[in-house]
Design a protein around this motif. Sequence first.
Motif, PDB file in Angstrom:
ATOM      1  N   TRP A 330      -3.630  20.476-125.574  1.00 53.92           N
ATOM      2  CA  TRP A 330      -2.958  19.183-125.389  1.00 53.92           C
ATOM      3  C   TRP A 330      -3.975  18.050-125.292  1.00 53.92           C
ATOM      4  O   TRP A 330      -3.791  16.981-125.881  1.00 53.92           O
ATOM      5  CB  TRP A 330      -2.089  19.239-124.137  1.00 53.92           C
ATOM      6  N   GLU A 331      -5.058  18.270-124.550  1.00 47.61           N
ATOM      7  CA  GLU A 331      -6.092  17.230-124.437  1.00 47.61           C
ATOM      8  C   GLU A 331      -6.719  16.936-125.797  1.00 47.61           C
ATOM      9  O   GLU A 331      -7.025  15.794-126.126  1.00 47.61           O
ATOM     10  CB  GLU A 331      -7.168  17.659-123.437  1.00 47.61           C
ATOM     11  N   ILE A 332      -6.918  17.977-126.607  1.00 50.70           N
ATOM     12  CA  ILE A 332      -7.481  17.790-127.945  1.00 50.70           C
ATOM     13  C   ILE A 332      -6.515  16.993-128.822  1.00 50.70           C
ATOM     14  O   ILE A 332      -6.922  16.099-129.575  1.00 50.70           O
ATOM     15  CB  ILE A 332      -7.819  19.150-128.581  1.00 50.70           C
ATOM     16  N   MET A 333      -5.225  17.279-128.705  1.00 48.28           N
ATOM     17  CA  MET A 333      -4.220  16.541-129.477  1.00 48.28           C
ATOM     18  C   MET A 333      -4.178  15.073-129.063  1.00 48.28           C
ATOM     19  O   MET A 333      -4.061  14.178-129.906  1.00 48.28           O
ATOM     20  CB  MET A 333      -2.844  17.192-129.296  1.00 48.28           C
ATOM     21  N   ARG A 334      -4.294  14.815-127.786  1.00 46.10           N
ATOM     22  CA  ARG A 334      -4.315  13.417-127.313  1.00 46.10           C
ATOM     23  C   ARG A 334      -5.560  12.690-127.817  1.00 46.10           C
ATOM     24  O   ARG A 334      -5.499  11.515-128.182  1.00 46.10           O
ATOM     25  CB  ARG A 334      -4.257  13.387-125.783  1.00 46.10           C
ATOM     26  N   SER A 335      -6.687  13.388-127.835  1.00 49.20           N
ATOM     27  CA  SER A 335      -7.918  12.759-128.341  1.00 49.20           C
ATOM     28  C   SER A 335      -7.820  12.479-129.835  1.00 49.20           C
ATOM     29  O   SER A 335      -8.336  11.475-130.325  1.00 49.20           O
ATOM     30  CB  SER A 335      -9.138  13.643-128.037  1.00 49.20           C
ATOM     31  N   VAL A 401     -14.278  24.021-127.042  1.00 48.54           N
ATOM     32  CA  VAL A 401     -13.561  22.871-126.491  1.00 48.54           C
ATOM     33  C   VAL A 401     -14.034  21.549-127.075  1.00 48.54           C
ATOM     34  O   VAL A 401     -13.240  20.694-127.416  1.00 48.54           O
ATOM     35  CB  VAL A 401     -13.666  22.841-124.947  1.00 48.54           C
ATOM     36  N   THR A 402     -15.329  21.348-127.190  1.00 49.24           N
ATOM     37  CA  THR A 402     -15.841  20.135-127.839  1.00 49.24           C
ATOM     38  C   THR A 402     -17.342  20.228-127.965  1.00 49.24           C
ATOM     39  O   THR A 402     -17.997  20.914-127.207  1.00 49.24           O
ATOM     40  CB  THR A 402     -15.494  18.852-127.067  1.00 49.24           C
ATOM     41  N   SER A 527     -17.586  29.762-118.705  1.00 49.44           N
ATOM     42  CA  SER A 527     -16.756  30.852-119.217  1.00 49.44           C
ATOM     43  C   SER A 527     -17.504  31.735-120.210  1.00 49.44           C
ATOM     44  O   SER A 527     -17.026  32.799-120.585  1.00 49.44           O
ATOM     45  CB  SER A 527     -15.508  30.280-119.900  1.00 49.44           C
ATOM     46  N   GLY A 528     -18.675  31.277-120.661  1.00 52.18           N
ATOM     47  CA  GLY A 528     -19.446  32.002-121.669  1.00 52.18           C
ATOM     48  C   GLY A 528     -19.313  31.409-123.055  1.00 52.18           C
ATOM     49  O   GLY A 528     -20.024  31.810-123.984  1.00 52.18           O
ATOM     50  N   THR A 529     -18.421  30.425-123.208  1.00 52.51           N
ATOM     51  CA  THR A 529     -18.232  29.773-124.506  1.00 52.51           C
ATOM     52  C   THR A 529     -19.442  28.916-124.851  1.00 52.51           C
ATOM     53  O   THR A 529     -19.897  28.116-124.032  1.00 52.51           O
ATOM     54  CB  THR A 529     -16.980  28.877-124.492  1.00 52.51           C
ATOM     55  N   ILE A 530     -19.981  29.095-126.061  1.00 50.89           N
ATOM     56  CA  ILE A 530     -21.050  28.212-126.535  1.00 50.89           C
ATOM     57  C   ILE A 530     -20.383  26.969-127.102  1.00 50.89           C
ATOM     58  O   ILE A 530     -19.786  26.990-128.179  1.00 50.89           O
ATOM     59  CB  ILE A 530     -21.915  28.906-127.601  1.00 50.89           C
ATOM     60  N   ILE A 550     -14.467  18.357-121.909  1.00 55.07           N
ATOM     61  CA  ILE A 550     -13.081  18.520-121.462  1.00 55.07           C
ATOM     62  C   ILE A 550     -13.009  19.026-120.027  1.00 55.07           C
ATOM     63  O   ILE A 550     -12.162  18.603-119.253  1.00 55.07           O
ATOM     64  CB  ILE A 550     -12.319  19.448-122.432  1.00 55.07           C
ATOM     65  N   ASP A 551     -13.891  19.941-119.638  1.00 54.93           N
ATOM     66  CA  ASP A 551     -13.906  20.415-118.260  1.00 54.93           C
ATOM     67  C   ASP A 551     -14.436  19.293-117.370  1.00 54.93           C
ATOM     68  O   ASP A 551     -15.583  18.865-117.502  1.00 54.93           O
ATOM     69  CB  ASP A 551     -14.794  21.661-118.148  1.00 54.93           C
ATOM     70  N   SER A 552     -13.623  18.794-116.453  1.00 53.07           N
ATOM     71  CA  SER A 552     -14.027  17.654-115.625  1.00 53.07           C
ATOM     72  C   SER A 552     -15.162  17.997-114.670  1.00 53.07           C
ATOM     73  O   SER A 552     -15.887  17.118-114.218  1.00 53.07           O
ATOM     74  CB  SER A 552     -12.821  17.135-114.828  1.00 53.07           C
ATOM     75  N   ASN A 553     -15.340  19.281-114.350  1.00 50.41           N
ATOM     76  CA  ASN A 553     -16.452  19.712-113.503  1.00 50.41           C
ATOM     77  C   ASN A 553     -17.654  19.978-114.400  1.00 50.41           C
ATOM     78  O   ASN A 553     -17.808  21.073-114.953  1.00 50.41           O
ATOM     79  CB  ASN A 553     -16.076  20.960-112.719  1.00 50.41           C
TER      80      ASN A 553
END
Length: 652
Positions: A330-335, A401-402, A527-530, A550-553
Motif C-alpha cells: 500500500w505504501e508503494i502504491m501511494r508513492s 522495499v526500496t 529481516s535479511g532483505t538486501i 519504508i521501515d520508519s525505524n
Amino acid sequence: MKLFKWLILSFISISAYASDVQHSSVVSLAYYNNVEVEYHDNLYLFQLLLSKHCVSYKQDEDTCNQYLEKKIPDIRQAYFSALEGDKKDYLDIKLKMAIDTSIILAAVHHSDGKYISAIVEDVISITKEEIENRSNIIKQEELYDNNGRTGIDFKGINQVLLEEYSDEILDYKIDIIEPHYFLAQLPTKAEKIQYQTLLFIKEYLELKSLRTAGKKEFDDLLKTVFRDLMGCAVCTTDIITKVSLNGSTWYDEISISEYLLFGFAKFGQLSQVELYYPDAYLFPKYTETSAIDFIYYLRQYILQKDGDYFVSKEMVENDHKPSDVDNISWEIMRSILQSTDWNIVIRDKVAVPNVRRLWNSLIKILTGPTGATFVDKPSQVLNKAVTTNYKVTYIGKLFNVTSAFKAVVKHVPKVVYGESLKGLCNSDALIGTGFTNSISLEDICVYVPSFRFKTFSITIGSKMDRNSDFVNLGNQNPFSFFMYSIMPIIVNPWETIFSGVDVIDGGNLFQYGQDMVGYRVMLVHRSGTIVYRNIMFEKQELQLSKSRLIDSNIENYTLKIISNFSGVEVAHFQLNDGMFVISVGGVVKGNKFYFVKEIEDHDQPQYLLKWRVPTVCTDLSISEYSCMDDKYYPRVIPDYYLQNIEEIPMPH
C-alpha cells in the motif's frame, strides 16, 4: 552524427536575460509588472534560485521549506533597510514571491494537494522547449547510431539529458564562473542567469529521473529476464517510439514497464504507436523465447489479471486500503501515485498498480518447475521462457522495499597533481602528514558530500592508483568492456563480474587498482532483505534519503561497503537518526570510512588552506588570510581555498 548533434545544439540557447523569456500571465501580473524593468533580471535570477530549491515541492516540502526559512528573513531585513524607491519595490516583490511559495508549499502538503506553484511551474515552462529540443536530438542520434532502432544499452532520455547537463554545468563553472572569482570579479548577470538555468534544469531532470520502488524493481526484474534470454550486460527498458495521432507524427519514448501496465495510454487512446525495439530483442538466443515474445505474453498476463493487480485511484488517494493489500504494498502504491513515474497515465486509467504483488507473482511463475501446469497460456509461456539457471538464482526472491539510494557524479576540478599529492591520495588519510602536514585533499581526491536535509551522503574518494596501461579508458566504466565478454546467461552483478575478470587476467585484480575496481555497497534490512546493492567507483556519491526508507525505524538498516581491490570491509554500521541531520555525511578514502560534518562558518583564518593561497595571493607583507579577504572583498573567500569538512565520531 556527433557533428550533426553539435550543429543542432549550437542553435539551442538558454535565455540569458529576463526580457528573453515569456512568463505566464499569472507570474507577469503578480510580480514582474510591479517592479521597474531594470530589476527584472534580478527578480528572474531569484526566481531561478527559488525554483531550483523548490522544483520537487509536490513530492518533498523539506528542501524547499529549508531554503525559504533561511531566505525570507534575509530578504525582509534587506527590505526594511532599503530606502524608498525602485529597489525597495523590487525587494517587496521578491519577498512576496518567497512568501507566496511558502503558502503554496503548506497548501500542497497540509490541505489540498491540488495546489501548484505558479512560480516554479513558470520556470519549468520556460525551460521546457530547450529540454524538448535536446530530447529530440537524442532520439534522432540514438536511432541513427543503431540503424533505426533503440540501442540495447540505451539509458533513457532523461538519464542521457541529465548526464549532458551535468557535463555542461561542470564546463560552464570551470570555464566561465570560476575564472571570475580567481580574478576577483563578479560574473555578469547574463552568466549568472545562464548558470542558474542550467542548475535548475539539472534538478528538474533529477526529479524526472527518480524512480519509485515500484518502477525500479519492475524495471530491474525485466532486465534480469532480458539478460537471461540474450546475455546482454546492459539491457534497456526504455524504447524509442514513433507516434501518429490526428494527422501528426512525432518520436517519443516509453518504458517497457509502463507499456506492460498501461499500454499506450500516455499517447492517447486513438494513437498509432510503433516501438523501435533493439534488434537483439526480436530474435530468440538462449531459449526459444525472444524478449519481444516475453513482453507480449507478460502484457497478456497482466490484462487477464487486471482485477488482481490494480486498485481504484480514488481509494489510494483517500487512503482506503483494501483488506487483501498488505501495508508495504500500500505504501508503494501511494508513492507511485505521488511520483512523476506514471501519474499521468494513472489519471487516465483511474487505477494504481500493485506492483509488489505483480512482482512476487511473476517470480513464482518464472521460477516454477519448467513445464509446470498453469491454467492460462501466458503463464505457461513465461514459465518456459527463462533458463534453469534463472530459476535457481531467483527462486524465493521477494520484492525489495526500496533502494533509497541514488548515485551522482561529483564535480572534480581540473587540478595538476604532483607526486607528493598522488602519494597522499594513495593512502587512507584525509589530510597530509610529515612534510605534507595538514594539506587538505578536498577537491583533489577527497570529495565533499552534498549536505542535504534528511539525507546521508557518502562520497567515494580517489586513490590515483589506476594502472597506466589503461589510460585510454577515459571516463568509461572500467568493466563496461569486460562485461559483454564474460556475462553468462544469468548474471550475479557482483560475483560473476569479478570472477570473470579473474579468469581473463589470471586472478590478479591488483593490476587495475582501487579506482578501477571500485567498492560494493549494500544496504541490508534487519529481516535479511538486501534493500540495495551496487558497485560504486571513485568520484561518485551515494545519497541515502531517510524519507524513502519504508521501515520508519531506520536502525533496522545496516550499511556495508567492501573494497573490491583489497576485500576489506570499509564500513559496516547501523543507520541512526544522527546521520540524517543536514551537516553530517561520510567519506570513503582507500580502506577507511570517515564520518564528517560540514564546517558551516568556515570563512575564518584557521580554516584557510594556505598551500593554495599562492595561486592567488603573493603579497607576503600581510597574513595569507588578510590578503585573501582583501582580494575577494566584498564577497567571501571561495570554498576551494577553505576547509569544508572535518572528521567526527559516528553520530547518534
